[in-house]
Design a protein around this motif. Structure first.
Motif, short mmCIF file in Angstrom:
data_model
loop_
_atom_site.label_atom_id
_atom_site.label_comp_id
_atom_site.label_asym_id
_atom_site.label_seq_id
_atom_site.Cartn_x
_atom_site.Cartn_y
_atom_site.Cartn_z
N THR A 165 -13.27 42.91 22.25
CA THR A 165 -12.62 42.60 23.53
C THR A 165 -11.13 42.90 23.52
O THR A 165 -10.59 43.47 24.47
CB THR A 165 -12.88 41.13 23.92
N GLN A 166 -10.42 42.53 22.44
CA GLN A 166 -8.99 42.84 22.36
C GLN A 166 -8.74 44.34 22.42
O GLN A 166 -7.83 44.79 23.10
CB GLN A 166 -8.40 42.31 21.05
N ILE A 167 -9.57 45.09 21.70
CA ILE A 167 -9.42 46.54 21.68
C ILE A 167 -9.64 47.11 23.09
O ILE A 167 -8.90 47.98 23.54
CB ILE A 167 -10.38 47.18 20.66
N VAL A 168 -10.65 46.59 23.79
CA VAL A 168 -10.91 47.02 25.17
C VAL A 168 -9.67 46.80 26.03
O VAL A 168 -9.20 47.71 26.73
CB VAL A 168 -12.10 46.25 25.80
N LEU A 169 -9.13 45.59 25.97
CA LEU A 169 -7.96 45.26 26.79
C LEU A 169 -6.77 46.14 26.46
O LEU A 169 -6.09 46.63 27.36
CB LEU A 169 -7.60 43.78 26.62
N TRP A 170 -6.50 46.33 25.19
CA TRP A 170 -5.36 47.16 24.79
C TRP A 170 -5.55 48.60 25.22
O TRP A 170 -4.61 49.25 25.66
CB TRP A 170 -5.13 47.07 23.29
N ALA A 171 -6.78 49.11 25.10
CA ALA A 171 -7.05 50.49 25.51
C ALA A 171 -6.91 50.64 27.02
O ALA A 171 -6.32 51.62 27.49
CB ALA A 171 -8.46 50.90 25.06
N LEU A 172 -7.43 49.69 27.78
CA LEU A 172 -7.39 49.79 29.24
C LEU A 172 -5.99 49.65 29.81
O LEU A 172 -5.68 50.22 30.85
CB LEU A 172 -8.30 48.72 29.87
N GLY A 232 -3.16 50.38 28.09
CA GLY A 232 -2.20 51.28 27.44
C GLY A 232 -1.25 50.56 26.51
O GLY A 232 -0.14 51.03 26.27
N SER A 233 -1.68 49.44 25.95
CA SER A 233 -0.83 48.65 25.06
C SER A 233 -0.56 49.37 23.74
O SER A 233 -1.47 49.95 23.14
CB SER A 233 -1.49 47.30 24.77
N ALA A 234 0.68 49.26 23.27
CA ALA A 234 1.04 49.82 21.96
C ALA A 234 0.33 49.07 20.83
O ALA A 234 0.23 49.58 19.72
CB ALA A 234 2.55 49.74 21.77
N ARG A 235 -0.18 47.89 21.12
CA ARG A 235 -0.89 47.10 20.11
C ARG A 235 -2.21 47.76 19.70
O ARG A 235 -2.78 47.42 18.67
CB ARG A 235 -1.15 45.69 20.62
N LEU A 236 -2.71 48.71 20.49
CA LEU A 236 -3.97 49.37 20.18
C LEU A 236 -3.91 50.05 18.81
O LEU A 236 -4.86 49.95 18.04
CB LEU A 236 -4.31 50.39 21.26
N GLY A 237 -2.83 50.69 18.50
CA GLY A 237 -2.69 51.38 17.22
C GLY A 237 -3.25 52.79 17.27
O GLY A 237 -4.17 53.10 18.03
N ALA A 238 -2.70 53.64 16.42
CA ALA A 238 -3.04 55.06 16.42
C ALA A 238 -4.48 55.32 16.00
O ALA A 238 -5.16 56.16 16.60
CB ALA A 238 -2.08 55.82 15.50
N MET A 239 -4.97 54.61 15.00
CA MET A 239 -6.33 54.85 14.52
C MET A 239 -7.36 54.54 15.61
O MET A 239 -8.25 55.35 15.89
CB MET A 239 -6.63 54.02 13.28
N ALA A 240 -7.21 53.39 16.24
CA ALA A 240 -8.13 53.01 17.32
C ALA A 240 -8.02 53.99 18.48
O ALA A 240 -9.03 54.43 19.03
CB ALA A 240 -7.86 51.59 17.79
N HIS A 241 -6.81 54.32 18.84
CA HIS A 241 -6.59 55.27 19.95
C HIS A 241 -7.30 56.58 19.66
O HIS A 241 -7.99 57.14 20.53
CB HIS A 241 -5.10 55.50 20.17
N ASP A 242 -7.13 57.11 18.46
CA ASP A 242 -7.72 58.40 18.11
C ASP A 242 -9.24 58.33 18.11
O ASP A 242 -9.90 59.28 18.57
CB ASP A 242 -7.21 58.87 16.75
N LEU A 243 -9.82 57.25 17.60
CA LEU A 243 -11.27 57.10 17.60
C LEU A 243 -11.83 57.04 19.02
O LEU A 243 -12.85 57.65 19.33
CB LEU A 243 -11.69 55.86 16.81
N ILE A 244 -11.16 56.28 19.87
CA ILE A 244 -11.60 56.13 21.26
C ILE A 244 -11.46 57.45 22.02
O ILE A 244 -12.32 57.81 22.82
CB ILE A 244 -10.83 54.99 21.96
N ALA A 245 -10.38 58.17 21.76
CA ALA A 245 -10.10 59.42 22.48
C ALA A 245 -10.94 60.59 21.99
O ALA A 245 -11.07 61.59 22.71
CB ALA A 245 -8.62 59.76 22.36
N ASP A 246 -11.52 60.49 20.82
CA ASP A 246 -12.29 61.59 20.24
C ASP A 246 -13.55 61.82 21.07
O ASP A 246 -14.43 60.96 21.14
CB ASP A 246 -12.66 61.26 18.80
N PRO A 247 -13.69 62.99 21.69
CA PRO A 247 -14.85 63.24 22.55
C PRO A 247 -16.18 63.27 21.78
O PRO A 247 -17.24 63.18 22.40
CB PRO A 247 -14.56 64.60 23.19
N ALA A 248 -16.12 63.36 20.47
CA ALA A 248 -17.34 63.34 19.67
C ALA A 248 -17.92 61.93 19.55
O ALA A 248 -19.08 61.76 19.17
CB ALA A 248 -17.07 63.90 18.26
N ASN A 249 -17.11 60.92 19.87
CA ASN A 249 -17.55 59.53 19.77
C ASN A 249 -18.05 59.02 21.12
O ASN A 249 -17.49 59.34 22.16
CB ASN A 249 -16.41 58.64 19.28
#
Length: 128
Positions: free
Chosen positions: A7-14, A16-33
């Motif tokens: 849930t925290q990751i969802v909120l941060w992603a939705l 645009g929070s900097a708390r999301l972190g680069a690793m999570a951002h990259d995994l979420i943004a990867d079209p292969a996932n």
């Protein structure tokens, strides 16, 4: 890879929070996932937003809209998911986090979380 967002990751992603972190951002943004959000997370957001909690920046209805716009897939809570909860060790008391862990185990998926207690459930949790 099939990813289930805590849930925290969802909120941060939705939001645009900097708390999301680069690793999570990259995994979420990867079209292969494939990125999934549990019904339980929307339920948690709706409950806490209705209670006026400051850590819930969006309502449940708005979270649904934003998840759809982001292309996230809905993961309903099913009987099989609920049954897995009873075999989980008592590492975490939060029922929302426990059902997310159970869903990740049952599907199987990788659960993205920053919660240290959730990470204790094993390899299906990606600590981001």
């Amino acid at each position: 890879m099939r990813l289930l967002l805590d849930t925290q990751i969802v909120l941060w992603a939705l939001t645009g929070s900097a708390r999301l972190g680069a690793m999570a951002h990259d995994l979420i943004a990867d079209p292969a996932n494939e990125v999934y959000v549990s019904t339980a997370s929307i339920w948690e957001i709706a409950i806490k937003h209705a209670l006026g909690r400051g850590d819930m920046p969006v309502s449940g209805a708005r979270a649904v809209e934003l998840c759809a716009q982001a292309g996230y897939r809905e993961l309903p809570v099913g009987w099989q998911h609920a049954a897995v909860v009873e075999i989980l060790p008592p590492l975490h008391a939060d029922p929302f986090d426990r059902i997310l862990v159970a869903q990740a185990m049952a599907e199987p998926m990788r659960l993205l979380s920053r919660d240290v207690a959730v990470a204790g459930y094993g390899a299906m949790v990606l600590a981001v």
